[in-house]
Design a protein around this motif. Sequence first.
Motif, PDB file in Angstrom:
ATOM      1  N   UNK A   1      47.990  81.676  19.840  1.00 20.87           N
ATOM      2  CA  UNK A   1      48.445  81.542  18.218  1.00 20.87           C
ATOM      3  C   UNK A   1      49.837  80.674  18.290  1.00 20.87           C
ATOM      4  N   UNK A   2      49.825  79.758  17.069  1.00 19.19           N
ATOM      5  CA  UNK A   2      50.813  78.963  17.222  1.00 19.19           C
ATOM      6  C   UNK A   2      50.840  78.001  16.101  1.00 19.19           C
ATOM      7  N   UNK A   3      52.000  77.587  15.732  1.00 17.06           N
ATOM      8  CA  UNK A   3      52.396  76.571  14.602  1.00 17.06           C
ATOM      9  C   UNK A   3      52.634  75.157  15.286  1.00 17.06           C
ATOM     10  N   UNK A   4      52.379  73.936  14.306  1.00 18.49           N
ATOM     11  CA  UNK A   4      52.684  72.867  14.547  1.00 18.49           C
ATOM     12  C   UNK A   4      53.515  72.123  13.606  1.00 18.49           C
ATOM     13  N   UNK A   5      54.277  70.999  14.038  1.00 19.30           N
ATOM     14  CA  UNK A   5      55.059  70.195  13.077  1.00 19.30           C
ATOM     15  C   UNK A   5      55.042  68.774  13.579  1.00 19.30           C
ATOM     16  N   UNK A   6      54.417  67.879  12.475  1.00 18.21           N
ATOM     17  CA  UNK A   6      54.518  66.586  13.166  1.00 18.21           C
ATOM     18  C   UNK A   6      54.469  65.634  12.147  1.00 18.21           C
ATOM     19  N   UNK A   7      54.021  64.362  12.398  1.00 24.00           N
ATOM     20  CA  UNK A   7      54.081  63.205  11.401  1.00 24.00           C
ATOM     21  C   UNK A   7      52.573  62.663  11.539  1.00 24.00           C
TER      22      UNK A   7
ATOM     23  N   UNK B   1      50.427  59.218  10.811  1.00 23.44           N
ATOM     24  CA  UNK B   1      50.374  57.681  10.730  1.00 23.44           C
ATOM     25  C   UNK B   1      48.859  57.388  10.812  1.00 23.44           C
ATOM     26  N   UNK B   2      48.417  56.745   9.626  1.00 19.07           N
ATOM     27  CA  UNK B   2      46.995  56.397   9.379  1.00 19.07           C
ATOM     28  C   UNK B   2      46.092  57.638   9.446  1.00 19.07           C
ATOM     29  N   UNK B   3      45.472  57.976  10.674  1.00 21.85           N
ATOM     30  CA  UNK B   3      44.725  59.213  10.647  1.00 21.85           C
ATOM     31  C   UNK B   3      45.048  59.983  11.850  1.00 21.85           C
ATOM     32  N   UNK B   4      46.120  59.643  12.634  1.00 24.46           N
ATOM     33  CA  UNK B   4      46.598  60.425  13.638  1.00 24.46           C
ATOM     34  C   UNK B   4      48.020  61.228  13.415  1.00 24.46           C
ATOM     35  N   UNK B   5      47.746  62.369  13.828  1.00 20.27           N
ATOM     36  CA  UNK B   5      49.102  63.139  13.863  1.00 20.27           C
ATOM     37  C   UNK B   5      49.666  63.469  15.310  1.00 20.27           C
ATOM     38  N   UNK B   6      50.881  63.042  15.566  1.00 23.44           N
ATOM     39  CA  UNK B   6      51.535  63.287  16.559  1.00 23.44           C
ATOM     40  C   UNK B   6      52.217  64.818  16.339  1.00 23.44           C
ATOM     41  N   UNK B   7      52.165  65.807  16.909  1.00 18.37           N
ATOM     42  CA  UNK B   7      52.902  67.137  16.677  1.00 18.37           C
ATOM     43  C   UNK B   7      53.481  67.845  17.946  1.00 18.37           C
ATOM     44  N   UNK B   8      54.314  68.792  17.438  1.00 18.86           N
ATOM     45  CA  UNK B   8      54.816  69.728  18.618  1.00 18.86           C
ATOM     46  C   UNK B   8      54.280  70.962  18.242  1.00 18.86           C
ATOM     47  N   UNK B   9      53.600  71.652  19.309  1.00 23.06           N
ATOM     48  CA  UNK B   9      52.819  72.746  18.978  1.00 23.06           C
ATOM     49  C   UNK B   9      53.645  73.899  19.605  1.00 23.06           C
ATOM     50  N   UNK B  10      53.969  74.964  19.010  1.00 23.52           N
ATOM     51  CA  UNK B  10      54.658  76.246  19.806  1.00 23.52           C
ATOM     52  C   UNK B  10      53.463  77.270  19.465  1.00 23.52           C
TER      53      UNK B  10
ATOM     54  N   UNK C   1      44.717  75.267  10.378  1.00 21.54           N
ATOM     55  CA  UNK C   1      45.045  74.761   9.042  1.00 21.54           C
ATOM     56  C   UNK C   1      46.240  73.855   8.944  1.00 21.54           C
ATOM     57  N   UNK C   2      46.142  72.984   8.213  1.00 18.55           N
ATOM     58  CA  UNK C   2      47.155  71.952   8.123  1.00 18.55           C
ATOM     59  C   UNK C   2      47.456  71.485   6.414  1.00 18.55           C
ATOM     60  N   UNK C   3      48.836  71.182   6.498  1.00 21.98           N
ATOM     61  CA  UNK C   3      49.150  70.820   5.027  1.00 21.98           C
ATOM     62  C   UNK C   3      49.976  69.630   5.446  1.00 21.98           C
ATOM     63  N   UNK C   4      49.587  68.523   4.593  1.00 17.34           N
ATOM     64  CA  UNK C   4      50.253  67.069   4.809  1.00 17.34           C
ATOM     65  C   UNK C   4      51.096  66.927   3.567  1.00 17.34           C
ATOM     66  N   UNK C   5      52.257  66.738   3.575  1.00 19.47           N
ATOM     67  CA  UNK C   5      53.194  66.407   2.650  1.00 19.47           C
ATOM     68  C   UNK C   5      53.707  65.033   2.783  1.00 19.47           C
ATOM     69  N   UNK C   6      53.396  63.804   2.192  1.00 22.71           N
ATOM     70  CA  UNK C   6      53.740  62.471   2.281  1.00 22.71           C
ATOM     71  C   UNK C   6      53.122  62.434   3.859  1.00 22.71           C
ATOM     72  N   UNK C   7      54.124  62.039   4.747  1.00 21.47           N
ATOM     73  CA  UNK C   7      53.643  61.802   6.089  1.00 21.47           C
ATOM     74  C   UNK C   7      53.917  63.037   7.066  1.00 21.47           C
ATOM     75  N   UNK C   8      54.652  64.001   6.532  1.00 21.60           N
ATOM     76  CA  UNK C   8      54.960  65.367   7.211  1.00 21.60           C
ATOM     77  C   UNK C   8      53.732  66.366   7.354  1.00 21.60           C
ATOM     78  N   UNK C   9      53.601  66.884   8.392  1.00 22.12           N
ATOM     79  CA  UNK C   9      52.523  67.666   8.713  1.00 22.12           C
ATOM     80  C   UNK C   9      52.929  68.909   9.265  1.00 22.12           C
ATOM     81  N   UNK C  10      52.536  70.132   8.769  1.00 11.42           N
ATOM     82  CA  UNK C  10      52.921  71.598   9.232  1.00 11.42           C
ATOM     83  C   UNK C  10      51.447  72.234   9.366  1.00 11.42           C
TER      84      UNK C  10
END
Length: 154
Positions: free
Chosen positions: A94-100, A102-111, A71-80
């Motif tokens: 089980x984990x969470x991620x945060x990233x940005x 750009x176009x249709x690609x999200x670069x994120x850190x997954x914990x 499940x992801x939420x995009x607010x402007x360019x920030x993704x959680x």
Amino acid sequence: MSSKIKNILFLALFLASCSNSNNTQSTEKQDSQTVENQTKEKETISSKTDCFRKETLFADGSGMKDIEELNLTIENQKVTGIYNWLPAEKDQRKGTFEGTLEENTIQATYTFMQEGNTETTSIILVLEDNKVTISSSDESLGINTTLEKVECQN
């Protein structure tokens, strides 16, 4: 010119000035409200939530299945969001991620937590029409899959 005519002209100019001042204030107030409404609309448009899922049934006919959900939420360019791997017979991840975005690609850190350990890795999410492809450079984690878009559950 007589003083009566001067007074009438002065009064007429004064009233016209007051009327223009009120119109200007009214127009400025309307413009301010329009900008505020447009900003709220952009904030609404720029925030969205999407859900993805993959269920893999066991071939033995037991009805057991492995589940992956994102499940992801995009607010402007920030993704959680969350990304969970829920196998029927193994330890879950089980984990969470945060990233940005750009176009249709999200670069994120997954914990995530798995087998009692908390770990962190980089993941890449590629959004397509009705699916997301998830990958990680850490091949030992087995994070290379495609999930289909589903309706989000509350």
